[in-house]
Design an enzyme around this catalytic site. Structure first.
Site, PDB file in Angstrom:
ATOM      1  N   SER A 201      -8.384  -0.810  -8.351  1.00 42.92           N
ATOM      2  CA  SER A 201      -6.934  -0.661  -8.476  1.00 42.92           C
ATOM      3  C   SER A 201      -6.481   0.791  -8.562  1.00 42.92           C
ATOM      4  O   SER A 201      -5.375   1.120  -8.124  1.00 42.92           O
ATOM      5  CB  SER A 201      -6.427  -1.446  -9.691  1.00 42.92           C
ATOM      6  OG  SER A 201      -7.113  -1.053 -10.861  1.00 42.92           O
ATOM      7  N   HIS A 254      -4.338   3.229 -13.073  1.00 42.63           N
ATOM      8  CA  HIS A 254      -3.173   2.954 -12.229  1.00 42.63           C
ATOM      9  C   HIS A 254      -2.256   4.175 -12.153  1.00 42.63           C
ATOM     10  O   HIS A 254      -1.841   4.592 -11.062  1.00 42.63           O
ATOM     11  CB  HIS A 254      -2.390   1.765 -12.780  1.00 42.63           C
ATOM     12  CG  HIS A 254      -3.136   0.478 -12.723  1.00 42.63           C
ATOM     13  ND1 HIS A 254      -2.657  -0.690 -13.287  1.00 42.63           N
ATOM     14  CD2 HIS A 254      -4.331   0.156 -12.163  1.00 42.63           C
ATOM     15  CE1 HIS A 254      -3.525  -1.665 -13.079  1.00 42.63           C
ATOM     16  NE2 HIS A 254      -4.542  -1.171 -12.401  1.00 42.63           N
TER      17      HIS A 254
END
EC number: 3.4.21.105
Length: 276
Positions: A201, A254
């Site tokens: 991610s 992230h």
């Protein structure tokens, strides 16, 4: 004549040709191992490439089907392959995209068979000072996923964004984005949670930031991300930060990944503008 691109699926090729015909650009299809698209008027090449990038981003857009109806070519008489979905997957992804996807799947299977901890001992961010020279650990954390939903979500975005970058900007650019974002997002995440984390991610968020800003500042690059999707990405970061869904998220990765992607896009577009 100039060859613009090739499609494995002739139906997809026909849809693009039909759409360009409604825009006043005549393209032809030549069938070889794939459906090769040729342009006679080379002065229109740049316009065709821009439209091709938009088409590749969303070939199912209703405007393309409408163009086929308008041209009367929804049934061209071609023999189509039985698995257009697989052909679409291939068309949107280059070798680096596929190698990373395969590595993630292999590691996920290994984690399912021999256990998460066993695999993490070999691939996780250095969890002991004596491991700091095992250089692969700074990157291999991106291949580890801890649930089916986790890996499916990440690989879908990786295929969608990474494939577009590789097809339009080359394998080298995708490798650079992946390596830098894996290293920096991993560094930030281990500061947040320690070394026991994994997932693609951080790289995915870097690609989101890169594709969105590159498309905004350099539309001629042929890549872009709808603003609604970048808003979704930001909301997902907020949701993870405040633990709205009770899910364990790599919030540090992230945020770091998104910043890395935005910074790389800014530098690349700045250099492109200087050259022009």
């Amino acid at each position: 004549m100039l060859m613009i691109t090739s499609f494995a699926n002739p139906r997809v090729a026909q849809a693009f040709v039909d759409y360009m015909a409604t825009q006043g650009v005549i393209l032809t299809i030549q069938q070889h191992n794939q459906s090769d698209i040729w342009l006679a008027d080379e002065s229109q090449a740049e316009r065709v490439r821009v439209e091709l990038a938009r088409f590749i981003e969303n070939p199912g857009d209703p405007r393309y089907l409408a163009a086929s109806w308008q041209s009367g070519q929804t049934n061209s008489g071609l023999r189509y392959r039985r698995f257009p979905f697989l052909a679409t997957l291939r068309e949107r992804a280059g070798p680096v995209t596929w190698i990373v996807m395969l590595a993630c799947v292999v590691v996920y299977i290994a984690m399912s068979l021999i256990g998460d901890q066993t695999v993490m001992v070999w691939l996780a961010w250095p969890f002991d000072p004596v491991l700091k020279f095992e250089v692969w650990r700074y990157f291999t954390h991106i291949f580890m996923h801890f649930s089916l939903m986790h890996i499916l979500f990440n690989l879908l975005w990786w295929w969608y964004l990474g494939g577009a970058v590789e097809k339009r900007l080359g394998s080298g650019k995708l490798i650079v984005i992946t390596v830098i974002s894996a290293l920096l997002s991993g560094y930030v995440q281990q500061k947040f949670s320690g070394p026991w984390f994994g997932g693609l991610s951080g790289v995915v968020y870097a690609l989101m930031g890169y594709v969105w800003l590159r498309g905004e500042r350099d539309p001629q690059s042929g890549i872009y991300l709808q603003r609604g999707l970048i808003i979704f990405a930001l909301l997902w970061i907020v949701a993870g930060w405040f633990d709205w869904f009770g899910m364990s998220m790599a919030n540090g990765a992230h945020i770091a990944g998104l910043i890395v992607g935005l910074a790389m896009a800014f530098v690349d577009t700045l250099n492109a503008r200087k050259r022009t």
